[in-house]
Design a protein around this motif. Structure first.
Motif, PDB file in Angstrom:
ATOM      1  N   ASN A  13      49.708  29.381  41.402  1.00 39.55           N
ATOM      2  CA  ASN A  13      48.395  30.036  41.281  1.00 39.55           C
ATOM      3  C   ASN A  13      47.558  29.898  42.546  1.00 39.55           C
ATOM      4  O   ASN A  13      46.886  30.832  42.972  1.00 39.55           O
ATOM      5  CB  ASN A  13      47.613  29.456  40.087  1.00 39.55           C
ATOM      6  N   LYS A  14      47.576  28.690  43.137  1.00 41.07           N
ATOM      7  CA  LYS A  14      46.791  28.440  44.346  1.00 41.07           C
ATOM      8  C   LYS A  14      47.229  29.357  45.486  1.00 41.07           C
ATOM      9  O   LYS A  14      46.402  29.916  46.220  1.00 41.07           O
ATOM     10  CB  LYS A  14      46.936  26.975  44.752  1.00 41.07           C
ATOM     11  N   SER A  55      39.648  33.581  43.675  1.00 43.08           N
ATOM     12  CA  SER A  55      39.667  32.184  43.240  1.00 43.08           C
ATOM     13  C   SER A  55      40.886  31.922  42.359  1.00 43.08           C
ATOM     14  O   SER A  55      41.456  32.838  41.764  1.00 43.08           O
ATOM     15  CB  SER A  55      38.401  31.853  42.465  1.00 43.08           C
ATOM     16  N   GLU A  56      41.249  30.641  42.286  1.00 41.28           N
ATOM     17  CA  GLU A  56      42.381  30.259  41.434  1.00 41.28           C
ATOM     18  C   GLU A  56      42.058  30.558  39.971  1.00 41.28           C
ATOM     19  O   GLU A  56      42.937  30.919  39.189  1.00 41.28           O
ATOM     20  CB  GLU A  56      42.683  28.774  41.631  1.00 41.28           C
ATOM     21  N   GLU A  57      40.789  30.430  39.600  1.00 37.83           N
ATOM     22  CA  GLU A  57      40.366  30.718  38.231  1.00 37.83           C
ATOM     23  C   GLU A  57      40.590  32.194  37.890  1.00 37.83           C
ATOM     24  O   GLU A  57      40.988  32.538  36.768  1.00 37.83           O
ATOM     25  CB  GLU A  57      38.890  30.343  38.059  1.00 37.83           C
ATOM     26  N   THR A  58      40.337  33.067  38.873  1.00 42.27           N
ATOM     27  CA  THR A  58      40.561  34.507  38.669  1.00 42.27           C
ATOM     28  C   THR A  58      42.038  34.790  38.429  1.00 42.27           C
ATOM     29  O   THR A  58      42.404  35.598  37.568  1.00 42.27           O
ATOM     30  CB  THR A  58      40.067  35.306  39.893  1.00 42.27           C
ATOM     31  N   LYS A  61      44.206  32.704  37.175  1.00 43.18           N
ATOM     32  CA  LYS A  61      44.531  32.207  35.824  1.00 43.18           C
ATOM     33  C   LYS A  61      44.095  33.211  34.755  1.00 43.18           C
ATOM     34  O   LYS A  61      44.805  33.431  33.766  1.00 43.18           O
ATOM     35  CB  LYS A  61      43.845  30.854  35.586  1.00 43.18           C
ATOM     36  N   THR A  62      42.938  33.826  34.957  1.00 43.40           N
ATOM     37  CA  THR A  62      42.448  34.831  34.003  1.00 43.40           C
ATOM     38  C   THR A  62      43.374  36.038  33.974  1.00 43.40           C
ATOM     39  O   THR A  62      43.725  36.548  32.902  1.00 43.40           O
ATOM     40  CB  THR A  62      41.023  35.282  34.385  1.00 43.40           C
ATOM     41  N   LYS A  68      46.506  35.137  32.136  1.00 41.44           N
ATOM     42  CA  LYS A  68      46.265  35.061  30.697  1.00 41.44           C
ATOM     43  C   LYS A  68      46.346  36.456  30.074  1.00 41.44           C
ATOM     44  O   LYS A  68      46.959  36.660  29.020  1.00 41.44           O
ATOM     45  CB  LYS A  68      44.894  34.436  30.436  1.00 41.44           C
TER      46      LYS A  68
END
Length: 210
Positions: A165-166, A175-178, A180-181, A184
């Motif tokens: 992901n990174k 971002s890494e959060e994006t 992950k989203t 998902k």
């Protein structure tokens, strides 16, 4: 023969010489067909279409320099009435749908060429669509599914190439959060258990290509 009494003029675009040779022989055996040009990549196909204006183009999906779907898009943008039949080894519904959306009139598996090619050429020349039965059933099975967005496909392609992901986040400038989203959403849309399963499903359906 076509309605004008002239043979159906055909352009073949495929990067495998042996396949082009086989198609040429198959076409030569039909009194109502004539091979007018060959191309080994998408760019050549676009140029050959401009020069020869064939009645039917047989287009491979995977070719160097420019792939078949991009070539279809380019040809149809310039010649909206172009009739193009995609030739592929893949039954993937997503790839087929992209080809149809790009403007293909037919989608035929290479394993069925000897059995179905001649009838497909005549059907498409007569103004009908022709899609291999196996591909049509795949498309019907997933027709109600949400399509992946272009960003979701990009993320999944990078994951399929072995990126964490990174690394995906760095490559895409998000971002890494994006990431992950996005993943998902991908898992939900593909009904996948995990990242590996999502990649397997996406490759089988032709959603991504590695």
């Amino acid at each position: 023969m076509s309605v004008t009494g002239s043979p159906i003029r055909i352009l073949v675009a495929d990067d495998h010489p042996l396949l082009r040779e086989g198609l040429s022989a198959l076409i030569a055996g039909q009194p109502d067909m004539a091979l007018v040009a060959e191309a080994e990549n998408g760019e050549q196909a676009v140029r050959a279409f401009r020069e020869h204006r064939p009645d039917i183009t047989l287009m491979d999906v995977r070719m160097p320099m420019m792939g078949g779907i991009d070539a279809i898009t380019a040809i149809r943008a310039e010649f909206p009435s172009a009739r193009i039949v995609v030739l592929t080894t893949y039954t993937g519904d997503a790839q087929a749908l992209r080809a149809i959306k790009a403007g293909a009139s037919g989608y035929l598996l290479k394993s069925m060429l000897r059995k179905e090619l001649v009838d497909t050429i005549r059907s498409v020349h007569a103004g009908r669509r022709r899609i291999s039965e196996d591909v049509a059933s795949e498309m019907a099975q997933y027709m109600a599914d949400d399509e992946l967005t272009s960003r979701e496909r990009d993320v999944l392609a990078l994951v399929a190439a072995g990126n964490a992901n990174k690394e995906v986040a760095a490559r895409m400038g998000v971002s890494e959060e994006t990431v992950k989203t996005h993943m998902k959403h991908v898992l939900t849309k593909l009904s996948a258990r995990d990242r590996t399963h999502a990649v397997v499903v996406a490759l089988k359906r032709g959603i991504i290509d590695i």
